[in-house]
Design an enzyme around this catalytic site. Structure first.
Site, PDB file in Angstrom:
ATOM      1  N   CYS A  95      57.340  36.236  47.445  1.00 32.22           N
ATOM      2  CA  CYS A  95      58.095  36.040  46.381  1.00 32.22           C
ATOM      3  C   CYS A  95      58.199  37.536  46.420  1.00 32.22           C
ATOM      4  O   CYS A  95      58.806  38.589  46.343  1.00 32.22           O
ATOM      5  CB  CYS A  95      57.081  35.310  45.569  1.00 32.22           C
ATOM      6  SG  CYS A  95      54.976  35.577  45.923  1.00 32.22           S
ATOM      7  N   TRP A  96      57.422  38.260  44.759  1.00 27.16           N
ATOM      8  CA  TRP A  96      57.489  39.124  43.561  1.00 27.16           C
ATOM      9  C   TRP A  96      56.320  39.697  44.736  1.00 27.16           C
ATOM     10  O   TRP A  96      56.525  41.382  45.484  1.00 27.16           O
ATOM     11  CB  TRP A  96      57.445  39.499  42.352  1.00 27.16           C
ATOM     12  CG  TRP A  96      57.204  40.227  42.111  1.00 27.16           C
ATOM     13  CD1 TRP A  96      56.012  41.134  42.073  1.00 27.16           C
ATOM     14  CD2 TRP A  96      58.771  41.555  41.332  1.00 27.16           C
ATOM     15  NE1 TRP A  96      56.597  42.789  40.973  1.00 27.16           N
ATOM     16  CE2 TRP A  96      57.873  42.600  41.287  1.00 27.16           C
ATOM     17  CE3 TRP A  96      59.593  40.942  41.741  1.00 27.16           C
ATOM     18  CZ2 TRP A  96      58.957  43.749  40.518  1.00 27.16           C
ATOM     19  CZ3 TRP A  96      60.849  42.407  41.438  1.00 27.16           C
ATOM     20  CH2 TRP A  96      60.451  43.713  40.843  1.00 27.16           C
TER      21      TRP A  96
END
Length: 353
Positions: A95-96
């Site tokens: 993810c981020w």
């Protein structure tokens, strides 16, 4: 058991059955690890709504709401996008920053029984690697520029040389733009970050010990900027120069830009964006040729009065050794193959040097 990794070398990435980016579609569109697929645990609207609720309302209710959305989205991915994967499926998930969103996905995948790996640091780990490669470290590859005036056949020749096993770097393909006034491609260009990701991925798959043929470009390809480490290496690289008669180049330009030639409004709009030093009368004449469908004559005019003078001005400021000059005097396949043989031979001489 959930494995963790920060190894994003080409060999490591190619060892996974899938690279799964669980960020929102907007985050994915801006940039992602090349080859990744997007299976968001929160879509753009959901992410915005949960974030607003977290900032302006109850943090507990926002987390509960977000968890319910994440659970439903992961369930949908398991049933649809991942529905045909058997027990041997080995994905890398990110993810981020490698936090809650990817954590939720890998927890469920681990419970399913898949040997899943979490990318520590998430997309930010990849972005740091890209920035270090294209901004901080010098390019270690032995670049050779394929240079020549507009319409000389550089892009076609680059492909023909690549088919012979020569290492090439196609910047126009990576930037999704042909690098000229009329160079826009369907779908538009990637973001600057995505262009840099594509570039880093392409360079990391090339052997630094062997020459890499790259088409000579300006420092910008459409709206995308060539990163400084690559631009510095290109400025110092030796050159293989193509030459071709104006008539041949005009015919090749008409063929290569058939899509914009078939769209009168797009062609006229492009002509209005010509540099200011082109006189208004000349631009008016060219627009008239376009309106009359005289595309061949227009291409020749643009080459003689716009592109060639610009090419000569740029060439005057360059101090690069010229390894070969190749005449591509025809549009036919045989001429292209002969030129590809000459380029490959010239690069072979560089390899032996």
């Amino acid at each position: 058991m959930i494995r963790r990794s920060v190894d994003l070398s080409p060999a490591a990435r190619d060892g996974f059955d899938a690279l799964i980016d669980v960020r929102s579609p907007a985050e994915f569109a801006l940039d992602h690890i090349p080859g990744a697929i997007n299976l968001p645990v929160l879509d753009d609207a959901q992410r915005a709504a949960v974030g607003t609720e977290y900032d302006q309302g109850s943090k507990f209710l926002a987390r509960r709401h977000g968890a319910a959305l994440v659970a439903r989205n992961i369930a949908a991915h398991l049933e649809v996008a991942l529905g045909d994967r058997d027990g041997s499926f080995q994905p890398l998930v990110y993810c981020w920053r490698g936090g809650q969103r990817s954590g939720a996905m890998v927890t469920v995948m681990d419970q399913v029984g898949w040997p899943v790996t979490l990318l520590e640091g998430g997309y930010q780990t990849w972005r740091r690697q890209v920035k270090a490669a294209v901004y901080d470290a010098p390019v270690s590859h032995r670049l050779v520029l394929l240079d020549g005036p507009t319409g000389a056949g550089k892009t076609a020749l680059l492909g023909a040389v690549a088919a012979r096993g020569v290492q090439t770097l196609d910047l126009e393909a990576l930037a999704a733009h042909r690098g000229s006034l009329f160079g826009a491609m369907p779908g538009g260009q990637p973001s600057q970050k995505a262009f840099e990701s594509r570039l880093h991925d392409a360079l990391s798959r090339l052997d630094p010990a062997r020459p890499v043929l790259v088409e000579a470009e300006s420092s910008k390809i459409g709206a995308r900027v060539v990163p400084p480490s690559l631009w510095t290496a290109m400025a110092a690289a030796p050159v293989i120069r193509l030459d071709s008669p104006v008539a041949v180049r005009a015919a090749r330009t008409v063929r290569d830009y058939a899509a914009i030639a078939a769209d009168p409004s797009a062609l006229d709009a492009a002509l209005t964006r010509l540099p200011r030093h082109i006189g208004k009368q000349m631009v008016a004449e060219w627009r008239a040729l376009a309106a009359a469908g005289e595309i061949g004559a227009l291409a020749a005019e643009l080459i003689v009065h716009h592109y060639d003078p610009a090419y000569r001005r740029q060439a005057q400021g360059r101090d690069r050794p010229e390894r070969a000059v190749i005449d591509l005097g025809s549009l036919d396949a045989a001429a292209l193959q002969r030129a590809a043989e000459q380029v490959a031979a010239a690069l072979g001489d560089l390899s032996a040097a």
